[in-house]
Scaffold this active site. Sequence first.
Site, PDB file in Angstrom:
ATOM      1  N   GLY A 128      -3.418  -0.853 -11.531  1.00 13.80           N
ATOM      2  CA  GLY A 128      -3.231  -1.784 -10.411  1.00 13.80           C
ATOM      3  C   GLY A 128      -2.055  -1.396  -9.547  1.00 13.80           C
ATOM      4  O   GLY A 128      -1.550  -0.266  -9.647  1.00 13.80           O
ATOM      5  N   ASN A 129      -1.619  -2.303  -8.704  1.00 12.59           N
ATOM      6  CA  ASN A 129      -0.433  -2.055  -7.881  1.00 12.59           C
ATOM      7  C   ASN A 129       0.344  -3.354  -7.708  1.00 12.59           C
ATOM      8  O   ASN A 129      -0.088  -4.409  -8.181  1.00 12.59           O
ATOM      9  CB  ASN A 129      -0.816  -1.433  -6.531  1.00 12.59           C
ATOM     10  N   ARG A 130       1.495  -3.280  -7.031  1.00 18.53           N
ATOM     11  CA  ARG A 130       2.430  -4.418  -7.032  1.00 18.53           C
ATOM     12  C   ARG A 130       2.179  -5.444  -5.928  1.00 18.53           C
ATOM     13  O   ARG A 130       2.953  -6.376  -5.759  1.00 18.53           O
ATOM     14  CB  ARG A 130       3.862  -3.886  -6.922  1.00 18.53           C
ATOM     15  N   SER A 131       1.114  -5.275  -5.161  1.00 18.20           N
ATOM     16  CA  SER A 131       0.895  -6.217  -4.054  1.00 18.20           C
ATOM     17  C   SER A 131       0.624  -7.639  -4.564  1.00 18.20           C
ATOM     18  O   SER A 131      -0.182  -7.833  -5.470  1.00 18.20           O
ATOM     19  CB  SER A 131      -0.287  -5.741  -3.211  1.00 18.20           C
ATOM     20  N   ALA A 174      -3.800  -4.027  -0.657  1.00 20.56           N
ATOM     21  CA  ALA A 174      -3.492  -2.701  -1.185  1.00 20.56           C
ATOM     22  C   ALA A 174      -4.689  -2.301  -2.049  1.00 20.56           C
ATOM     23  O   ALA A 174      -4.823  -2.731  -3.192  1.00 20.56           O
ATOM     24  CB  ALA A 174      -2.219  -2.755  -2.014  1.00 20.56           C
TER      25      ALA A 174
END
Length: 385
Positions: A194-197, A261
Amino acid sequence: MARVLLGVTGGIAAYKACELCRLLVRARHDVVPLLTPGAERFVTAQTFRALARRPAAEDVYLHLTRADLLVVAPLTANTLAKFAHGIADNVLTEAALAHRGPMLVAPAMNPRMWSHPATRTNVEALRARGVELVGPDEGETAEGELGVGRMAEPGEIFERAQELLGGKSVLKGKSVLVSAGGTREPIDAVRFVGNRSSGRMGVALAAEAARRGARVTLLGANLAVAHPAGVEVVETPSAADLEREALARGADADVVVMAAAVADYRPAGALTGKRPKDRATWTVELEPTTDVLALLGATRTEGTVLVGFAADRGETGLERARAKLRDKGADLFVFNDVARTDIGFDAADNEITLLGADGERTIAKAPKEEIAAAVLDEVEGLLGR
Ligand SMILES: Cc1cc2nc3c(=O)[nH]c(=O)nc-3n(C[C@H](O)[C@H](O)[C@H](O)COP(=O)(O)O)c2cc1C
């Protein structure tokens, strides 16, 4: 941006008008506070000038300032009566006579004053002239009496003011598709890349578009913030979900804002079950996902405004955003520098550079709600062409 005259009169609830002023300023309106001498017994003009970011010395013809909306909160029984009879004996009552356009008032008074026949007649006179009332609400007044007379909450007055001002927005009635959040690409049944958005920026954009009267669909990818009111939310947890929904809905939208994102890579051949823990190394191969924005750019309908986001680092990141604007067929790119920790990912604030065919513009660090308003101002300019 609209100009709003904010009338404040002499009731206990005058302090609540500070919050209303702040909300209007935050929505990037040019707010002109007009306090009656009665109001100044409760709050100071200086507080409102500071909140509205206005100079100390005002025009002698302040009461003749042209504006898109006149909001009066709180509205006392006294000023209500003056409005009903066209009396002009202070800056606010003068402004009310000179004002042409919508007028929104939030009465606040003791329940016995509110139910008095004189007040009832005055209220009817205002309503007949098209003045809109918000509240008063039922509850306990400051002096401890129960009944109808409490001023509506600043948030509610603000929402109604925004709706009334929405009539001026090019976005009113337009269909807007916004993506927000960060996608998660499964490795197996329980793990993901995943990502931090957090989705804050996209949610702020969706909320602002709805406030301006647009029909908004939000493609939400694992949002860490609450869904905005008045917006249809479609859950799109993975890049594949987001691709499917964006392509299905993008062609019919007047504006598409891709703020999510979206993963650039996904694990190839995700496992359907959960891989049990063992001592062996687990190598995960990543394959590229579809570039949804580029696909939307290539297949878009004439007249659609397409906005892309680039979260990248520093000057080279900005260069890459310039190249993306050229290559992806978007009308506008919003660059934010994720090398900084005080803005961007999961932060309340953002600072952006808007890149368009006409050039570049930096929007100074501000809460994401204000940044959203700046982005949509730009979109409105593109739609109006
Ligand atoms: C403590 C206090 C609270 C008051 N609260 C209210 C109120 O909530 N609503 C109202 O109509 N009048 C209220 N009044 C009376 C008004 O202040 C008074 O009618 C004044 O003339 C209003 O002036 P303006 O309408 O020009 O601002 C209050 C008066 C005092 C002393």
